[in-house]
Write a protein that holds these residues in place. Structure first.
Motif, PDB file in Angstrom:
ATOM      1  N   SER A  54     169.063  59.248 118.494  1.00 16.78           N
ATOM      2  CA  SER A  54     167.811  58.949 119.200  1.00 16.78           C
ATOM      3  C   SER A  54     167.756  57.471 119.553  1.00 16.78           C
ATOM      4  CB  SER A  54     166.609  59.332 118.346  1.00 16.78           C
ATOM      5  OG  SER A  54     166.541  58.480 117.224  1.00 16.78           O
ATOM      6  N   SER A  55     166.785  57.122 120.366  1.00 13.45           N
ATOM      7  CA  SER A  55     166.676  55.729 120.805  1.00 13.45           C
ATOM      8  C   SER A  55     166.323  54.799 119.645  1.00 13.45           C
ATOM      9  CB  SER A  55     165.636  55.611 121.917  1.00 13.45           C
ATOM     10  OG  SER A  55     164.384  56.077 121.455  1.00 13.45           O
ATOM     11  N   SER A  56     165.632  55.314 118.634  1.00  9.75           N
ATOM     12  CA  SER A  56     165.286  54.467 117.490  1.00  9.75           C
ATOM     13  C   SER A  56     166.485  54.255 116.579  1.00  9.75           C
ATOM     14  CB  SER A  56     164.128  55.092 116.702  1.00  9.75           C
ATOM     15  OG  SER A  56     164.555  56.318 116.127  1.00  9.75           O
ATOM     16  N   GLY A  57     167.455  55.177 116.602  1.00  8.17           N
ATOM     17  CA  GLY A  57     168.634  55.041 115.763  1.00  8.17           C
ATOM     18  C   GLY A  57     168.448  55.621 114.374  1.00  8.17           C
ATOM     19  N   PHE A  58     167.285  56.208 114.082  1.00 10.01           N
ATOM     20  CA  PHE A  58     167.008  56.748 112.756  1.00 10.01           C
ATOM     21  C   PHE A  58     167.026  58.270 112.720  1.00 10.01           C
ATOM     22  CE2 PHE A  58     164.752  52.611 112.669  1.00 10.01           C
ATOM     23  CZ  PHE A  58     165.566  51.999 111.732  1.00 10.01           C
ATOM     24  N   SER A  59     167.356  58.893 113.815  1.00 10.57           N
ATOM     25  CA  SER A  59     167.403  60.353 113.840  1.00 10.57           C
ATOM     26  C   SER A  59     168.480  60.802 114.815  1.00 10.57           C
ATOM     27  CB  SER A  59     166.038  60.923 114.238  1.00 10.57           C
ATOM     28  OG  SER A  59     165.702  60.496 115.537  1.00 10.57           O
ATOM     29  N   ASP A 104     161.965  66.676 112.963  1.00 13.10           N
ATOM     30  CA  ASP A 104     160.745  66.057 113.476  1.00 13.10           C
ATOM     31  C   ASP A 104     160.107  66.874 114.588  1.00 13.10           C
ATOM     32  OD1 ASP A 104     161.009  63.914 111.754  1.00 13.10           O
ATOM     33  OD2 ASP A 104     162.169  62.731 113.194  1.00 13.10           O
TER      34      ASP A 104
END
Length: 171
Positions: A37-42, A77
């Motif tokens: 994902s763009s956040s890097g956490f998923s 999520d």
């Protein structure tokens, strides 16, 4: 996210649990791709379900986020159901062609570039080289004809007057 995407056993268990949750055969579910994902956490997992008895609407009605969260070994999520057209978007339509063919645009550009190079080259190089090699020779033929014509048609007083004015200026 790396630990969720690198393990083959985890991926196969996710596929089996997805088949069980959707009530389809494990052969009907294939792994399509995963993206961080763009956040890097998923991690975003994409599965392909090929079953003639399962539609997009029935999957939305049959499953909830709670069922997926309880069943899968990884945290979930959100769930998003995609159609075939959303998963495999059609190729982009190429832009319309140029108003002129490419070879004609190239020929015009080459002509303009050639003109921009040759005109200054002619005026500043070739003409200068011509005058360096050929010294300037005045065209005395016309002047001689003009003087002869004036002397023949002028009166004697005008010639004497002109000669005295020329002598006064020179002296």
């Amino acid at each position: 996210p790396e630990e969720f995407s690198d393990e083959a056993a985890l991926l196969s268990s996710v596929l089996d649990i997805a088949a069980e949750t959707l009530n389809v055969s494990p052969q009907d579910i294939r792994f399509h791709r995963w993206e961080p994902s763009s956040s890097g956490f998923s991690v975003l997992y994409y599965f392909e379900v090929e079953n003639p008895f399962v539609s997009k609407e029935s999957i939305k009605q049959r499953t909830s986020i709670d069922d997926w969260f309880a069943a899968l070994p990884v945290p979930v999520d959100s769930i998003r159901v995609l159609s075939v057209n959303e998963l495999y978007p059609p190729p982009l339509v190429p832009k319309e062609g140029l108003p002129l063919p490419a070879w004609l645009i190239g020929a015009i550009a080459a002509g303009i570039t050639g003109g921009l190079v040759i005109c200054p080259l002619y005026h500043f190089y070739f003409i200068r080289m011509h005058f360096q090699k050929n010294p300037y020779r005045p065209h005395n033929e016309q002047m001689t004809l003009f003087v002869d014509h004036i002397l023949k048609h002028a009166t004697d007083e005008e010639v004497k007057k002109l000669a005295t004015v020329s002598a006064a200026k020179a002296g």
